[in-house]
Design a protein around this motif. Sequence first.
Motif, PDB file in Angstrom:
ATOM      1  N   LEU A  15       0.861  -1.175   0.000  1.00  0.00           N
ATOM      2  CA  LEU A  15       0.000   0.000   0.000  1.00  0.00           C
ATOM      3  C   LEU A  15       0.901   1.230   0.000  1.00  0.00           C
ATOM      4  O   LEU A  15       1.745   1.382   0.886  1.00  0.00           O
ATOM      5  CB  LEU A  15      -0.895   0.012   1.246  1.00  0.00           C
ATOM      6  N   GLY A  47      -2.668  -2.558  -3.024  1.00  0.00           N
ATOM      7  CA  GLY A  47      -3.867  -1.748  -2.860  1.00  0.00           C
ATOM      8  C   GLY A  47      -4.628  -1.594  -4.156  1.00  0.00           C
ATOM      9  O   GLY A  47      -5.872  -1.689  -4.193  1.00  0.00           O
ATOM     10  N   LEU A  75      -5.014   5.814   3.224  1.00  0.00           N
ATOM     11  CA  LEU A  75      -5.055   4.575   2.452  1.00  0.00           C
ATOM     12  C   LEU A  75      -6.043   3.578   3.043  1.00  0.00           C
ATOM     13  O   LEU A  75      -6.810   2.933   2.316  1.00  0.00           O
ATOM     14  CB  LEU A  75      -3.663   3.948   2.383  1.00  0.00           C
ATOM     15  N   LYS A  76      -6.046   3.443   4.361  1.00  0.00           N
ATOM     16  CA  LYS A  76      -6.982   2.513   4.997  1.00  0.00           C
ATOM     17  C   LYS A  76      -8.423   2.954   4.769  1.00  0.00           C
ATOM     18  O   LYS A  76      -9.296   2.130   4.443  1.00  0.00           O
ATOM     19  CB  LYS A  76      -6.694   2.409   6.494  1.00  0.00           C
ATOM     20  N   LEU A  79      -9.541   2.042   1.267  1.00  0.00           N
ATOM     21  CA  LEU A  79      -9.881   0.628   1.120  1.00  0.00           C
ATOM     22  C   LEU A  79     -11.248   0.332   1.740  1.00  0.00           C
ATOM     23  O   LEU A  79     -12.082  -0.366   1.142  1.00  0.00           O
ATOM     24  CB  LEU A  79      -8.822  -0.250   1.773  1.00  0.00           C
ATOM     25  N   CYS A  86     -10.377  -4.902   6.082  1.00  0.00           N
ATOM     26  CA  CYS A  86      -9.049  -4.445   6.504  1.00  0.00           C
ATOM     27  C   CYS A  86      -8.663  -4.982   7.882  1.00  0.00           C
ATOM     28  O   CYS A  86      -7.743  -4.443   8.517  1.00  0.00           O
ATOM     29  CB  CYS A  86      -8.991  -2.913   6.511  1.00  0.00           C
ATOM     30  N   ASN A 119       5.603  -1.351   4.131  1.00  0.00           N
ATOM     31  CA  ASN A 119       5.387  -2.572   3.356  1.00  0.00           C
ATOM     32  C   ASN A 119       6.452  -3.620   3.647  1.00  0.00           C
ATOM     33  O   ASN A 119       6.205  -4.826   3.522  1.00  0.00           O
ATOM     34  CB  ASN A 119       5.381  -2.252   1.856  1.00  0.00           C
TER      35      ASN A 119
END
Length: 307
Positions: A15, A47, A75-76, A79, A86, A119
Amino acid sequence: MSNSPQGRVTVVGSLNMDLVARTPRQPRPGETISGHGFKQVAGGKGGNQAVAAARLGAHVAMIGCIGDDSNGAILKSALEAEGIDCTALATSTSASTGVALIVVDDASQNSIVVVAGSNAEVSPADIAEQEALIASADVIVCQLETPVDTVRAALAAGRRLQRTTILNPAPAAHKLPIDWFPLIDYLIPNELEAATLSGVTINKPDDARRAAEMLKAKGARNVIVTLGSEGVFALLDDGTASLFQTQKVEAIDTTAAGDTFVGGFAAELARGSAVADAIAFGQRAAAIAVTREGAQPSIPHRHEISA
């Protein structure tokens, strides 16, 4: 499109926050040029593929790691807004969220520098902890923007649990260990990645066939080489070899086109579609993505894909 039940896809991957500059052309080494646009958008191959699979018809879960920072929170949230599970998305206390520096020129070609950040903290232990999530999926999707030991652990778990495994070997800096190939149901490189993995320079579809034959001989069940505007070459486990021509469109940004193909292919495969139909579906989705700017913003929804 098909009204078959929604398939389940688990994505193990990266991500990143994408920092995208538009330029007239790609700069040469040591050169500074003026850009004419900038955007900050959600990205990362993991992602992107998760969002693509979700928009294109699958129930998706994401296994990855973000930093405890604003980029990670964005980013979360992105998603979750797509309906992606998640619960297996970890938060690092020491590393920042990954970023990608992307230059897109007026010919719609891109160059990308990725800084892994959080990551790099996705571990084989995380895969072991999420075995139930992997077992519940129809399809497992991996790339190479997380540690290689983690990717192998995910592929091995998928094989042990009899799930369908997909590896998009990007970025491919060197050849894969030989013991990886039997773990892969669908190996999906682009032409540069296929050349790196096989040693075959790819200039035309016949070269893609030779590269695919070499990679299949190593143990991958199916090899699907994406060739950009030239289409997709597929060498399948039944021996079928086909070149799937792509829809001709006016591309403005190829960022995430490959990710859209992989996500769409995985989503359709998870629904139980035939491989050829899943390839064609992924191609139609990617053809839409290249007509739009950005990574995740360019990915279409299922209702936009013509039958």
